[in-house]
Design an enzyme around this catalytic site. Structure first.
Site, PDB file in Angstrom:
ATOM      1  N   GLU A 127      -2.039 -17.782  27.708  1.00 27.61           N
ATOM      2  CA  GLU A 127      -2.826 -18.509  28.363  1.00 27.61           C
ATOM      3  C   GLU A 127      -3.680 -17.918  29.392  1.00 27.61           C
ATOM      4  OE1 GLU A 127      -1.555 -21.171  32.376  1.00 27.61           O
ATOM      5  OE2 GLU A 127       0.242 -20.646  31.190  1.00 27.61           O
ATOM      6  N   ASN A 130       7.693 -17.565  31.202  1.00 26.46           N
ATOM      7  CA  ASN A 130       8.312 -18.118  32.590  1.00 26.46           C
ATOM      8  C   ASN A 130       9.339 -17.756  32.375  1.00 26.46           C
ATOM      9  OD1 ASN A 130       9.974 -20.659  30.993  1.00 26.46           O
ATOM     10  ND2 ASN A 130       7.961 -21.087  29.967  1.00 26.46           N
ATOM     11  N   HIS A 140       7.004 -19.947  22.880  1.00 26.93           N
ATOM     12  CA  HIS A 140       7.103 -18.268  22.625  1.00 26.93           C
ATOM     13  C   HIS A 140       8.527 -17.976  22.654  1.00 26.93           C
ATOM     14  CE1 HIS A 140       3.058 -16.280  24.341  1.00 26.93           C
ATOM     15  NE2 HIS A 140       3.339 -16.267  23.123  1.00 26.93           N
ATOM     16  N   THR A 177       0.101 -20.868  35.191  1.00 26.34           N
ATOM     17  CA  THR A 177       1.205 -22.129  35.233  1.00 26.34           C
ATOM     18  C   THR A 177       2.638 -21.734  35.104  1.00 26.34           C
ATOM     19  OG1 THR A 177       1.324 -22.208  32.672  1.00 26.34           O
ATOM     20  CG2 THR A 177      -0.425 -23.718  33.913  1.00 26.34           C
ATOM     21  N   SER A 228      10.011 -22.712  27.295  1.00 28.13           N
ATOM     22  CA  SER A 228      10.068 -23.470  25.692  1.00 28.13           C
ATOM     23  C   SER A 228      11.652 -22.833  25.110  1.00 28.13           C
ATOM     24  CB  SER A 228       9.032 -22.172  25.391  1.00 28.13           C
ATOM     25  OG  SER A 228       9.395 -20.756  25.674  1.00 28.13           O
TER      26      SER A 228
END
Length: 336
Positions: A138, A237, A50, A177, A280
């Site tokens: 995910e 994240n 991403h 995750t 990322s």
């Protein structure tokens, strides 16, 4: 008087670790190596990671991004198609095989581990609860490892309160995750309070890189006038890092994709800047942002090291005969 001396001093607390994790690095390497070995086009189902900058960089090298395998023209059926680092439902490789496509699965090994954990729960007769965000690739991939109805997604404590299982003694949970460690701990506590017999996964689901980046931001944020997280709005994240910075004491925390997004007019008279990057986000953009502040402030960079990461995930065997050079990855890592 020298113009430099009139600039306000600024301390940049640069988090380490930051940016690419081993799974993201591996996924990008797979696309680059496939392009070197097989030539363009190499198709990639969904964004490989991403980050728009990474995607555009790979497009410039000859990658073609698609959302569905049906978008691959019949004449390109022998071209490689890469599955993204987020993982895919089992139906996707099944579809690829049915179409006689040549595919390379770039799913992060830590995501694959969560898939195996969910399947183990089911094999042991447990209904699976997945802590995660609806619609995230995910989550779609993890839920797609099991039959319809075998997994229930929980995003909030309200979801847990509403959930009524057929057998409260036969439950297991796994997590996405890339979640906030603190938020996930709260949800796990709520699950265990309502369902004392619920079984955890055999190993931690939140990946080491997510945990490490959150811990680095948490330690660096107190006293920061501004905290910038380099990342994308659809990067789970990265968004969690913004939340962590705010909770940990940064006066203001923002997500930026490029230096051009820094709202200079709103920053004010800052003296301490926290800076990190999601898993990322490429290092070349971190450099770009540091340089943008150097153009406006008398900058002193302090490296805030909270962990040392040594993890490396090798690419699949079929690509290991291709040399990967620093020049091949310079579009994300910079010149060095």
């Amino acid at each position: 008087m020298d113009a430099i001396s009139t600039r306000r001093p600024l301390t940049i607390r640069l988090c380490q670790p930051r940016g690419f994790c081993a799974g993201v690095d591996r996924a990008i390497q797979i696309v680059v190596l496939a392009l070197k070995k097989y030539g363009a086009p190499v198709y990639v189902r969904h964004e490989i990671v991403h980050n728009r900058y990474v995607v555009e960089g790979l497009q410039n090298l000859g990658a073609v991004f698609i959302e569905e395998l049906s978008e691959i023209p019949p004449e390109h059926r022998e071209c490689p198609v890469v599955f993204s680092a987020h993982g895919v439902p089992q139906s996707v490789p099944e579809d690829a095989r049915a179409r006689n496509l040549f595919y390379l699965d770039a799913t992060c090994p830590l995501v694959s581990k969560v898939h195996k954990q969910a399947m183990r729960h089911q094999r042991l007769g447990r209904h699976v609860l997945l802590i995660g965000h609806a619609g995230h690739p995910e989550v779609i991939g993890t839920m797609g490892q099991l039959p319809e109805g075998a997994v229930t997604l929980v995003e909030t404590e309200a979801d847990i309160a509403r959930f009524q299982p057929g057998d409260a003694s036969a439950l297991g949970f796994v997590t996405q995750t890339t979640l906030s460690v603190e938020d996930t701990a709260g949800l796990i506590k709520a699950l265990r309070a309502k369902f004392p017999d619920i079984q955890a996964a055999a190993a931690e689901s939140i990946c080491y890189a997510t945990t490490n980046r959150q811990e680095a931001v948490k330690e660096t944020a107190p006293g920061a006038d501004l905290f910038l997280i380099v990342g994308a709005p659809n990067s789970s994240n990265s968004m969690r890092l913004v939340e962590v910075a705010e909770r940990a004491g940064a006066k203001m925390a923002l997500l930026v994709q490029r230096a051009s997004e820094i709202p200079w007019h709103a920053i004010g008279n800052i003296s301490t800047l926290g800076l990190s990057a999601g898993a990322s986000a490429p290092e070349i953009i971190v450099d770009e942002i540091v340089n943008a502040f150097r153009d406006r402030f008398d900058v002193n960079v302090e490296l805030a090291v909270t962990a040392t990461e040594t993890e490396e995930f090798p690419v699949m065997r079929i690509l290991r005969d291709v040399e990967l050079t620093a020049a091949d990855m310079a579009f994300v890592n910079g010149a060095g």
